[in-house]
Scaffold this active site. Sequence first.
Site, mmCIF file in Angstrom:
data_model
loop_
_atom_site.group_PDB
_atom_site.id
_atom_site.type_symbol
_atom_site.label_atom_id
_atom_site.label_comp_id
_atom_site.label_asym_id
_atom_site.label_seq_id
_atom_site.Cartn_x
_atom_site.Cartn_y
_atom_site.Cartn_z
ATOM 1 N N GLU A 1 91.784 -106.595 -76.778
ATOM 2 C CA GLU A 1 90.509 -105.909 -76.574
ATOM 3 C C GLU A 1 89.694 -106.554 -75.463
ATOM 4 O OE1 GLU A 1 86.970 -103.602 -77.020
ATOM 5 O OE2 GLU A 1 89.124 -103.264 -77.288
ATOM 6 N N HIS B 1 91.042 -105.901 -71.992
ATOM 7 C CA HIS B 1 90.649 -104.540 -71.616
ATOM 8 C C HIS B 1 89.219 -104.523 -71.073
ATOM 9 C CE1 HIS B 1 90.332 -100.211 -71.726
ATOM 10 N NE2 HIS B 1 89.340 -100.258 -72.602
ATOM 11 N N HIS C 1 85.331 -91.283 -74.293
ATOM 12 C CA HIS C 1 85.631 -92.487 -73.509
ATOM 13 C C HIS C 1 86.909 -92.281 -72.695
ATOM 14 C CE1 HIS C 1 85.374 -96.637 -72.406
ATOM 15 N NE2 HIS C 1 86.431 -97.012 -73.086
ATOM 16 N N HIS D 1 97.317 -79.215 -79.927
ATOM 17 C CA HIS D 1 97.654 -80.054 -78.768
ATOM 18 C C HIS D 1 99.059 -79.741 -78.265
ATOM 19 C CE1 HIS D 1 98.095 -83.429 -76.118
ATOM 20 N NE2 HIS D 1 99.008 -84.009 -76.881
ATOM 21 N N HIS E 1 103.545 -91.921 -72.546
ATOM 22 C CA HIS E 1 102.979 -90.569 -72.618
ATOM 23 C C HIS E 1 101.545 -90.558 -72.101
ATOM 24 C CE1 HIS E 1 103.022 -86.440 -73.968
ATOM 25 N NE2 HIS E 1 101.944 -86.622 -74.732
#
Length: 394
Positions: free
Chosen positions: A101, A104, A175, A290, A348
């Site tokens: 985290e 990032h 986000h 989706h 992906h």
Amino acid sequence: MHLTLAQMAVTALLVALLPLTLVWTSSDVSKYRKLVWVTVFLTFDLIVFGAFTRLTDSGLGCPDWPGCYGAANPFLAREEIVAAEALMPTGPVTVVKAWIEMIHRYLAMAIGVLIVAMMAQAWYQWRRSSATPAARRADYAPLIPTLLFFAVCLQGAFGAWTVTLKLQPVIVSTHLLLGMGLLAMLVWYGCRQDQLITPARRLTASPPAMRRIRWLAGVSGALLLVQLALGGWTSTNYATLACTEFPLCGGVLVPAMDFEHGFTLWRELGKTAAGHYLPFAALTAIHWVHRNFGLLLAVVAGYTAWRAWQHAALQRTARWLALTLLLQLATGIATIYLNFPLAIAVLHNAGAALLVLWLTMLNYQAKCQFALAIATNATSAAHAQHGRKDNTPS
């Protein structure tokens, strides 16, 4: 908090120093253009690493913001992290997840530094190039860098809300969308810098033909935006394995689905708006929409790539767009049949970012080709008119 933020800012500056040094020492004819494309590359990396952060359940590896238990890095918060991990070994807080985290966050802040450098350089060069606005250098027009600055600030705010609102799906999905939007803006700006330095001069189509390509590319971009939102919603609601076969779902083409609860935006993760557990049929609805919208996007974007492939100036981008579409279909299906392996799921997400990159480039290149076709036709018409005047007897 102010000390923590200052320490993190210093860390971000140190991280940004490497790409800034790369730009400064490059032999590129335009170091500013190099800065833009390096920022594009790092933004793509940030999106992929953000997907890795989300897929490893590391989004709450540090449950506060901007630091980690009030510290600038997990080293300084090791005692609190170890205590939290001991209480819940499989929970959201572990030493590894905390580092994922925070890395990032450091990378995101470093990209913010690069965008600030881009904006500052644009304003400085644009103002000093000439006192006359009409004569100011177009390659340093500061509008887009300024918009990028506000976009990255907004993205940072949603990053903070992602943590403070405990991974609320609508916040996490927004986000993600803002990150993709930031990538698209940077790619568009990079293409603009390329065009200003080496303008397109090879005409490959008539205005009507290029107008059709522009329309198709625009529609494909709009469909991609919707699919990105659906993909983010699927991922943030952990609905990826709601259907474990393809093209069927639960043995049928149209399974039982709960669209009302599945697509209620403002709710906690895993809960309905009323606070009850989210029914499985809601996850099925999210996944099914989706999946099928992805097939629609593949058909439209694939047709766009095929039409663009026929024009030499667009051929390279169209080829990469087609290959990325095939990659997305393959990784999407593999994610279902291979029970959501981490590497394929990250790939992906990377494919989705590549689709943003190639479609943005295609839209910009088609725009330039259309403008070139219009200008060429106008020049030809002017020459023909001039020739007729010369041949008119006096």
